[in-house]
Design an enzyme around this catalytic site. Structure first.
Site, PDB file in Angstrom:
ATOM      1  N   LYS A 107      29.349  52.881  37.555  1.00 45.44           N
ATOM      2  CA  LYS A 107      28.813  53.859  38.500  1.00 45.44           C
ATOM      3  C   LYS A 107      27.769  54.780  37.866  1.00 45.44           C
ATOM      4  O   LYS A 107      27.086  55.521  38.581  1.00 45.44           O
ATOM      5  CB  LYS A 107      29.950  54.673  39.099  1.00 45.44           C
TER       6      LYS A 107
HETATM    7  C1  LIG Z   1      34.200  51.765  41.709  1.00 46.51           C
HETATM    8  C2  LIG Z   1      34.738  50.668  40.878  1.00 46.51           C
HETATM    9  C3  LIG Z   1      34.883  49.345  41.370  1.00 46.51           C
HETATM   10  C4  LIG Z   1      34.594  48.972  42.804  1.00 46.51           C
HETATM   11  O1  LIG Z   1      33.233  49.009  43.132  1.00 46.51           O
HETATM   12  P1  LIG Z   1      32.795  48.989  44.678  1.00 46.51           P
HETATM   13  O2  LIG Z   1      31.316  49.096  44.664  1.00 46.51           O
HETATM   14  O3  LIG Z   1      33.460  50.200  45.292  1.00 46.51           O
HETATM   15  O4  LIG Z   1      33.305  47.730  45.266  1.00 46.51           O
HETATM   16  C5  LIG Z   1      35.326  48.353  40.499  1.00 46.51           C
HETATM   17  N1  LIG Z   1      35.640  48.633  39.221  1.00 46.51           N
HETATM   18  C6  LIG Z   1      35.535  49.882  38.712  1.00 46.51           C
HETATM   19  C7  LIG Z   1      35.934  50.120  37.319  1.00 46.51           C
HETATM   20  C8  LIG Z   1      35.077  50.938  39.517  1.00 46.51           C
HETATM   21  O5  LIG Z   1      34.982  52.173  38.995  1.00 46.51           O
END
Ligand SMILES: *Cc1c(COP(=O)(O)O)cnc(C)c1O
Length: 434
Positions: A107
């Site tokens: 993210k």
């Molecule tokens: C947020 C997150 C996900 C999921 O991603 P999405 O875009 O919400 O499907 C998967 N793995 C980790 C470690 C995350 O922080």
């Protein structure tokens, strides 16, 4: 290029307005009204382009004229200051490691991009009123947003997290930065935090006093930059001359939807696979044709504990709300916590590869898809978090092999600063008292 609301009851807006608003006034998600494929010359010449040149070419059309090209180029360069290693785990299977950013979560890219866009828009305003980013986190989002927005002019960040329910490292990432970042420790669950944030966005008492905006993955500036990951993997694999499948561990389905956008722009992707934990509404939907949401089930891959994936509506839009078109391009699998743990053990014992629980689910889904479809090409699974963030759920024998990254070494000694709240009134007082 404009954005329309997927509820189709709000006016079209520019990139800038979509970013500042987050959600359309009719509560719909914003979606681009056109997606232009990139020219063939771009794909032929990818090897000679840097990460930031590729990311700029990919994002440019979605920003249009709202940010001048030279500024956008600089923003992209500032966002992509770390690596995205593609690690071969076994023949024809690669891990695309997206966790080498400052908070060790994929993210980081979206949060850093959004922060800089908002910072630019603020700097262009004649009035110097601040924007307050209000965000609820179950762990990963808060750290990425805090770090991404740290010291961005004109932006205050307020993070709500459930007391005692995030890991120690995650809590430090939220509560030790200071300056424009504040943390509110909520006596309650993640759902309580999210409910308070939603209530605040609808509360008229803030009008004219506090400019609230959201920084979760419904925001187009957090969602779209993730297209870059898929282009970046393709750049490194294209010389193999084999079809490519991407497997994405999913919660809100923003990351995988960005991959599907990349495919619409001409990126040669043979198929997508999604892996989920017990929160399996999408794999179920692909199998049965009915979209049945249940209550959220807590799992060891907690960043994917999402009962109603907010970005799925964008995926449906991409496939004209036609489940057969979707099925032709997407397969889904779900796994229990026991299966996830045994995959982490298998990966370590067989290949010496340490996966976090989310990446392990991506790997399992990829392998199951390859076996079920007889796919004869290259498979890439996305590794979305550093294993160090999940020490308490990774099999004990693997934990001593995990190397603590510098960014974590520096943070564990810092002092937590958080303000405890237990009601919406306290949140409101805190926001209005700033
Ligand atoms: C947020 C997150 C996900 C999921 O991603 P999405 O875009 O919400 O499907 C998967 N793995 C980790 C470690 C995350 O922080």
């Amino acid at each position: 290029m404009k954005y329309f609301s997927l509820n189709r009851k709000a006016p079209d807006v520019s990139f800038r307005e979509a970013v500042v608003r987050g959600l359309a006034p009719d509560r719909g998600l914003y979606f681009p009204n056109s997606i232009q494929p990139l020219p063939e010359s771009f794909f032929n010449d990818m090897e000679n382009r840097s990460d930031s040149q590729i990311a700029f070419a990919v994002i440019e059309q979605f920003v249009s004229d709202d940010i001048p090209k030279d500024v956008l180029r600089r923003i992209v360069e500032e966002v992509l200051t770390f690596e995205f290693p593609l690690v071969q785990v076994e023949p024809d299977v690669y891990s695309l490691e997206l966790f080498h950013g400052p908070t060790l979560a994929f993210k980081d890219v979206g949060a850093r991009f959004m922060a800089r866009c908002l910072g630019y828009f603020n700097s262009m305003k004649s009035t110097s009123e601040n924007v307050t980013v209000l965000v609820a986190t179950s762990g990963d989002t808060g750290g990425a947003v805090a770090n991404g927005f740290y010291e961005v002019e004109g932006v205050e960040v307020v993070i709500l997290y459930p007391s005692g329910k995030v890991s120690d490292i995650q809590e430090k990432q939220l509560t030790t930065l200071g300056k424009n970042i504040s943390a509110l420790e909520v006596e309650g669950s993640f759902d309580d935090c999210q409910a308070m944030v939603k209530k605040a966005f609808l509360d008229k008492d803030f009008e004219g006093k506090v400019n609230l905006t959201s920084a979760n993955s419904i925001n187009v500036a957090r969602w779209l930059p993730q297209m870059f990951y898929y282009f970046s993997a393709y750049k490194r694999l294209q010389q193999l001359g084999k079809p490519i499948v991407f497997s994405v561990p999913s919660g809100n389905f923003g990351n995988i939807c960005a991959g599907m956008m990349a495919q619409k722009m001409g990126l040669p992707v043979a198929h997508f696979v999604t892996g989920t934990n017990a929160n399996d509404v999408v794999p179920n939907y692909l199998r049965t044709g009915s979209f049945d949401t249940k209550d959220t089930i807590p799992t060891i891959s907690n960043a994917m504990d999402v009962a109603a994936p907010s970005n799925f509506i964008r995926i449906e839009e991409l496939y004209d709300h036609d489940i057969d078109k979707l099925r032709a391009n997407l397969s889904g699998y779900s796994y229990t916590d026991d299966q996830t743990r045994s995959t982490m053990r298998y990966l370590y014992d067989t290949f010496g590869y340490i996966a976090d629980p989310h990446g392990a689910i991506g790997y399992s889904a990829l392998k199951d898809h390859m076996a079920d479809s007889g796919f004869d090409g290259v498979g890439v699974f996305l590794e979305t978090a550093h294993p160090v963030k999940f020490l308490d759920v990774i099999p004990k024998e693997i934990v001593p092999r995990i190397v603590l990254p510098d960014s974590i070494e520096n943070i564990v000694h810092k002092t937590k600063v958080a303000h405890k709240i237990s009601s919406y009134t306290e949140l409101k007082d805190s926001l209005l008292g700033r």
